[in-house]
Design a protein around this motif. Structure first.
Motif, PDB file in Angstrom:
ATOM      1  N   MET A   1      34.685 -78.539  68.004  1.00  0.00           N
ATOM      2  CA  MET A   1      33.308 -78.917  67.777  1.00  0.00           C
ATOM      3  C   MET A   1      32.574 -77.744  67.119  1.00  0.00           C
ATOM      4  N   THR A   2      31.834 -78.024  66.083  1.00  0.00           N
ATOM      5  CA  THR A   2      31.080 -76.986  65.402  1.00  0.00           C
ATOM      6  C   THR A   2      29.629 -77.042  65.866  1.00  0.00           C
ATOM      7  N   LEU A   3      29.096 -75.870  66.166  1.00  0.00           N
ATOM      8  CA  LEU A   3      27.703 -75.794  66.599  1.00  0.00           C
ATOM      9  C   LEU A   3      26.785 -75.792  65.392  1.00  0.00           C
ATOM     10  N   PRO A   4      25.638 -76.456  65.509  1.00  0.00           N
ATOM     11  CA  PRO A   4      24.685 -76.420  64.393  1.00  0.00           C
ATOM     12  C   PRO A   4      24.088 -75.020  64.259  1.00  0.00           C
ATOM     13  N   HIS A   5      23.711 -74.683  63.039  1.00  0.00           N
ATOM     14  CA  HIS A   5      23.055 -73.396  62.815  1.00  0.00           C
ATOM     15  C   HIS A   5      21.801 -73.629  61.999  1.00  0.00           C
ATOM     16  N   PRO A   6      20.676 -73.192  62.424  1.00  0.00           N
ATOM     17  CA  PRO A   6      20.434 -72.489  63.677  1.00  0.00           C
ATOM     18  C   PRO A   6      20.543 -73.442  64.867  1.00  0.00           C
ATOM     19  N   LEU A   7      20.795 -72.847  66.028  1.00  0.00           N
ATOM     20  CA  LEU A   7      20.916 -73.650  67.241  1.00  0.00           C
ATOM     21  C   LEU A   7      19.563 -74.258  67.603  1.00  0.00           C
ATOM     22  N   PRO A   8      19.551 -75.543  67.972  1.00  0.00           N
ATOM     23  CA  PRO A   8      18.300 -76.149  68.443  1.00  0.00           C
ATOM     24  C   PRO A   8      17.832 -75.443  69.728  1.00  0.00           C
ATOM     25  N   GLU A   9      16.547 -75.327  69.880  1.00  0.00           N
ATOM     26  CA  GLU A   9      15.973 -74.603  71.019  1.00  0.00           C
ATOM     27  C   GLU A   9      16.471 -75.134  72.358  1.00  0.00           C
ATOM     28  N   ALA A  10      16.597 -76.446  72.494  1.00  0.00           N
ATOM     29  CA  ALA A  10      17.074 -77.015  73.758  1.00  0.00           C
ATOM     30  C   ALA A  10      18.495 -76.542  74.068  1.00  0.00           C
ATOM     31  N   LEU A  11      19.324 -76.444  73.056  1.00  0.00           N
ATOM     32  CA  LEU A  11      20.700 -75.963  73.239  1.00  0.00           C
ATOM     33  C   LEU A  11      20.714 -74.479  73.594  1.00  0.00           C
ATOM     34  N   VAL A  12      19.856 -73.705  72.965  1.00  0.00           N
ATOM     35  CA  VAL A  12      19.737 -72.282  73.291  1.00  0.00           C
ATOM     36  C   VAL A  12      19.400 -72.121  74.778  1.00  0.00           C
TER      37      VAL A  12
END
Length: 113
Positions: free
Chosen positions: A1-12
């Motif tokens: 799974m690839t993480l989105p960049h930039p990371l969404p605030e909720a994921l952070v």
């Protein structure tokens, strides 16, 4: 799974919460003990030298986060690692710490000569 960049605030926030949960030394000790397999609160208390109350408190946090699971076995409750990715994370961090220590030792050896 690839993480989105930039990371969404909720994921952070979720990632930071996970690090906060496993960032407690007693929880790392408990996870280390559970690498060997299921264990009861008493077994974990004996292995870590902590009180049953302290072990139970930390297991409750780990369980609430889904990192450990528990099952009833007669009158005992056994805990086990439920999220294996936490072990991979610990191994990665441990490898980084070992590399850092090796580099520091090299520097100290060079200064001592």
């Amino acid at each position: 799974m690839t993480l989105p960049h930039p990371l969404p605030e909720a994921l952070v926030e979720l990632i930071a919460q996970r690090f906060k949960i496993i960032g407690e030394p007693m929880r790392i000790r408990l996870l280390d003990q559970l690498r060997e397999g299921e264990a009861s609160v008493q077994e974990l208390a004996d292995a870590t030298g902590a009180s049953q109350q302290n072990v139970s408190k930390h297991l409750g946090v780990l369980h609430g986060a889904g990192i450990v699971g528990r099952r009833k076995d007669g009158n005992r409750v056994l805990y086990a690692i439920a999220d294996e990715s936490v072990l991979e994370l610990c191994e990665g961090v441990c490898g980084g710490v070992q590399r850092q220590l090796a580099e520091l030792n090299e520097l100290l050896d060079g200064v001592a000569r």
